[in-house]
Motif scaffolding. Structure first.
Motif, mmCIF file in Angstrom:
data_model
loop_
_atom_site.group_PDB
_atom_site.id
_atom_site.type_symbol
_atom_site.label_atom_id
_atom_site.label_comp_id
_atom_site.label_asym_id
_atom_site.label_seq_id
_atom_site.Cartn_x
_atom_site.Cartn_y
_atom_site.Cartn_z
ATOM 1 N N ALA A 98 0.839 -1.206 0.000
ATOM 2 C CA ALA A 98 0.000 0.000 0.000
ATOM 3 C C ALA A 98 0.871 1.253 0.000
ATOM 4 C CB ALA A 98 -0.930 0.002 1.209
ATOM 5 N N LEU A 99 1.959 1.232 0.767
ATOM 6 C CA LEU A 99 2.880 2.369 0.783
ATOM 7 C C LEU A 99 3.538 2.563 -0.586
ATOM 8 C CD1 LEU A 99 4.652 1.961 4.259
ATOM 9 C CD2 LEU A 99 2.718 3.432 3.669
ATOM 10 N N ALA A 101 -7.903 7.199 -1.464
ATOM 11 C CA ALA A 101 -8.827 6.333 -0.740
ATOM 12 C C ALA A 101 -8.222 4.936 -0.619
ATOM 13 C CB ALA A 101 -10.169 6.259 -1.465
ATOM 14 N N LEU A 102 -8.419 4.310 0.521
ATOM 15 C CA LEU A 102 -7.986 2.933 0.730
ATOM 16 C C LEU A 102 -9.155 1.998 0.449
ATOM 17 C CD1 LEU A 102 -5.797 0.938 1.721
ATOM 18 C CD2 LEU A 102 -6.758 1.212 4.022
ATOM 19 N N GLU A 103 -8.941 1.045 -0.439
ATOM 20 C CA GLU A 103 -9.966 0.046 -0.751
ATOM 21 C C GLU A 103 -9.555 -1.278 -0.111
ATOM 22 O OE1 GLU A 103 -12.579 -1.519 -4.558
ATOM 23 O OE2 GLU A 103 -10.498 -0.922 -4.897
ATOM 24 N N ARG A 153 -3.217 5.539 11.134
ATOM 25 C CA ARG A 153 -2.767 6.920 11.325
ATOM 26 C C ARG A 153 -1.683 7.287 10.314
ATOM 27 N NH1 ARG A 153 -3.827 5.509 16.868
ATOM 28 N NH2 ARG A 153 -1.701 4.745 17.184
ATOM 29 N N ILE A 154 -0.771 6.362 10.043
ATOM 30 C CA ILE A 154 0.284 6.625 9.064
ATOM 31 C C ILE A 154 -0.332 6.915 7.698
ATOM 32 C CG2 ILE A 154 2.162 5.540 7.753
ATOM 33 C CD1 ILE A 154 2.893 4.079 10.415
ATOM 34 N N LEU A 155 -1.341 6.143 7.301
ATOM 35 C CA LEU A 155 -2.003 6.377 6.015
ATOM 36 C C LEU A 155 -2.654 7.759 5.988
ATOM 37 C CD1 LEU A 155 -3.635 2.889 5.334
ATOM 38 C CD2 LEU A 155 -1.562 3.833 4.307
#
Length: 306
Positions: free
Chosen positions: A60-61, A99-101, A114-116
């Motif tokens: 993700a990163l 956005a995170l899916e 929190r990092i995201l």
């Protein structure tokens, strides 16, 4: 034309293959060449890591890094929305929302959420189709709701002024989320009453979203539009159904471009937005169309961003 698109999977494609967002002509459904004619644009870019990929948070990163390196770059063409001020500023005319899916990428760690957020992720879909530590997805047969950790995540999202996306959630997870006072979108889901696909929302769910002033993103995935042989005219039935439930002010579009292969003629890629607007003008007023293309979503984010 002004547009807010609630969902695309460009980052997933960039993660799979080295491609230039600003030069690609064919590989990407959504690229700068296909967007540059818009008067104003907000494009939501999803971060999607398939389930069972090792080290999903790291992947993700990597997608976030691709977003900054290949799309935002020097902020010349695209800027990132994290605040209301970002949303309403006039330049640049193209803006992006991260956005995170699928929150399986955070495992059982609130610090990763929190990092995201610190990296610019504003919107989170708690699941993809399967289950994870937070909740069950729509394809999980047991239809469980939020876990204790999922409840912690929602509360932390409230504190962080984030937005939750209920597309992909099981029904019980959906109902559990609606118990919280938090901004909600269904970024890419159609109407189950029109097309009986499990990813679509039934009338009870749609009415709950309408009552809460949430956004409902009509999507272009053929299987979500009609069970067999869908055509662009079938999209009208979903718009009409939501309008009949009183949700005209909740409608926007979540294309899901770059997230599916089989396309409906007239809804193939980001070049299709202009055709879709002209097509809809045969059935609706320009005021309604402009609201669905831009104003409804802009009002939602204006209200809910800090």
């Amino acid at each position: 034309m002004k547009l807010i698109d609630g969902h695309c999977d460009v980052l997933y494609k960039l993660w799979k293959k080295d491609i230039d967002f600003y030069k690609d002509i064919d590989f990407l459904d959504v690229s700068f060449n296909k967007l540059k004619s818009f008067e104003s644009l907000i494009q939501t870019f999803a971060i999607f890591v398939p389930p069972r990929i090792p080290k999903p948070f790291y992947e993700a990163l990597l997608q976030i890094d691709l977003f900054y390196q290949k799309i935002i770059k020097d902020n010349k063409f695209f800027s990132l929305i994290t605040t209301k001020e970002d949303l309403i500023k006039e330049k640049p005319k193209f803006k992006a929302l991260l956005a995170l899916e699928g929150a399986h990428v955070i495992g059982e760690n609130l610090e990763k959420l929190r990092i995201l957020k610190y990296l610019g992720v504003l919107q989170v879909g708690l699941t993809w189709n399967n289950s994870n530590f937070l909740a069950d997805g729509v394809m999980e047969k047991r239809n469980a709701g939020l876990s204790n950790f999922g409840i912690q995540v929602i509360k932390e999202m409230q504190r962080l002024n984030m937005i939750v996306d209920v597309s992909h959630l099981s029904k019980q997870s959906f109902y559990d989320v609606l118990e919280f006072e938090i901004p909600i979108v269904a970024s890419h889901s159609n109407c189950f009453a029109v097309c009986k696909h499990p990813r679509n929302l039934d009338d009870e769910q749609l009415k709950m979203l309408i009552d809460r002033n949430c956004l409902i993103g009509i999507t272009f995935v053929p299987d979500f539009i009609k069970e067999k042989n869908p055509v662009i005219e079938d999209l009208i039935k979903h718009l009409e159904h939501i309008c009949n439930l009183g949700g005209s002010k909740n409608i926007y579009f979540g294309s899901d471009f770059d997230g599916f292969d089989s396309k409906i003629k007239g809804l193939e890629n980001a070049n299709s937005w202009f055709f879709l607007m002209e097509f809809l003008r045969k059935y609706y007023t320009l005021k309604d169309i402009r609201a669905w293309f831009f104003e409804n979503a802009f009002n939602f984010y204006s209200t809910n961003l800090k």
